[in-house]
Design an enzyme around this catalytic site. Structure first.
Site, PDB file in Angstrom:
ATOM      1  N   HIS A  17      40.278  34.669  40.505  1.00 33.66           N
ATOM      2  CA  HIS A  17      41.015  33.411  40.297  1.00 33.66           C
ATOM      3  C   HIS A  17      42.460  33.552  40.802  1.00 33.66           C
ATOM      4  CE1 HIS A  17      38.226  32.766  36.595  1.00 33.66           C
ATOM      5  NE2 HIS A  17      37.837  31.918  37.535  1.00 33.66           N
ATOM      6  N   SER A 127      33.781  35.185  35.665  1.00 36.38           N
ATOM      7  CA  SER A 127      34.186  35.440  34.272  1.00 36.38           C
ATOM      8  C   SER A 127      32.974  35.806  33.419  1.00 36.38           C
ATOM      9  CB  SER A 127      34.851  34.202  33.676  1.00 36.38           C
ATOM     10  OG  SER A 127      36.010  33.873  34.376  1.00 36.38           O
TER      11      SER A 127
END
Ligand code: PNS
Length: 165
Positions: A17, A127
């Protein structure tokens, strides 16, 4: 002023990210990293905790700010004068869904989606996988910032204890 948004769940933020946010911050005048708040989804971290970790992870980027949103992403973009949605693409498997979302979003509002290819070293990173690896005691350093790894280990430990109780 060209303003972009990097939306996501960020449960928790990963190095993948951060790489996309860094590159968006180079391309646009201002970038909002926006945490999607969806109460019906079961998250490991609260929206406030996810935003807190993003603030720490993105503090070096002076044109990046962190926010949260609920409801439609396009409504948030219209309210905040955002012209572009930036999304990272890890592999072809991401493309079908992301294209569908981009086309839906552009049908709802006057908004462009800009796809940024994920750097190869992060192409496997998600994630959900980071949480799974950490749950089983795997080493996630190198995949998330050190302070995120610590919070992850602590939270998983708390969950484990609560489950045992
Ligand atoms: O990290 P994620 O889970 O891939 O993030 C998904 C997110 C938050 C970007 C996406 O679910 C979203 O945009 N939600 C807001 C609701 C919305 O606008 N839905 C219509 C999308 S076409």
């Amino acid at each position: 002023m060209r303003r972009a948004i990097c939306p996501g769940s960020f449960d928790p933020v990963t190095n993948g990210h951060i790489d996309i946010v860094a590159r968006a911050s180079f391309l646009f005048d201002e970038v909002i990293v926006a945490v999607g708040i969806n109460k019906s989804k079961n998250r490991l971290f609260t929206a406030e905790e996810r935003m807190e970790m993003l603030r720490e992870a993105c503090r070096e980027f002076s044109n990046v700010r962190i926010d949260g949103f609920s409801g439609l992403l396009t409504a948030y973009c219209e309210e905040n004068d955002v012209q572009a949605i930036v999304k990272g693409l890890r592999a072809v498997s991401d493309f079908d869904y992301e294209l569908q979302m981009a086309q839906m979003n552009s049908s709802l509002a006057d908004i462009e989606t800009v796809f940024v290819p994920t750097s190869p070293e992060y192409s496997f990173l998600a994630s959900s996988l980071v949480k799974e690896v950490a749950t089983f005691g795997g080493d996630v350093s190198g995949l998330v910032p050190g302070f995120v790894r610590e919070r992850l280990v602590t939270r998983l430990d708390e969950r484990r204890r609560a489950g045992d109780a």
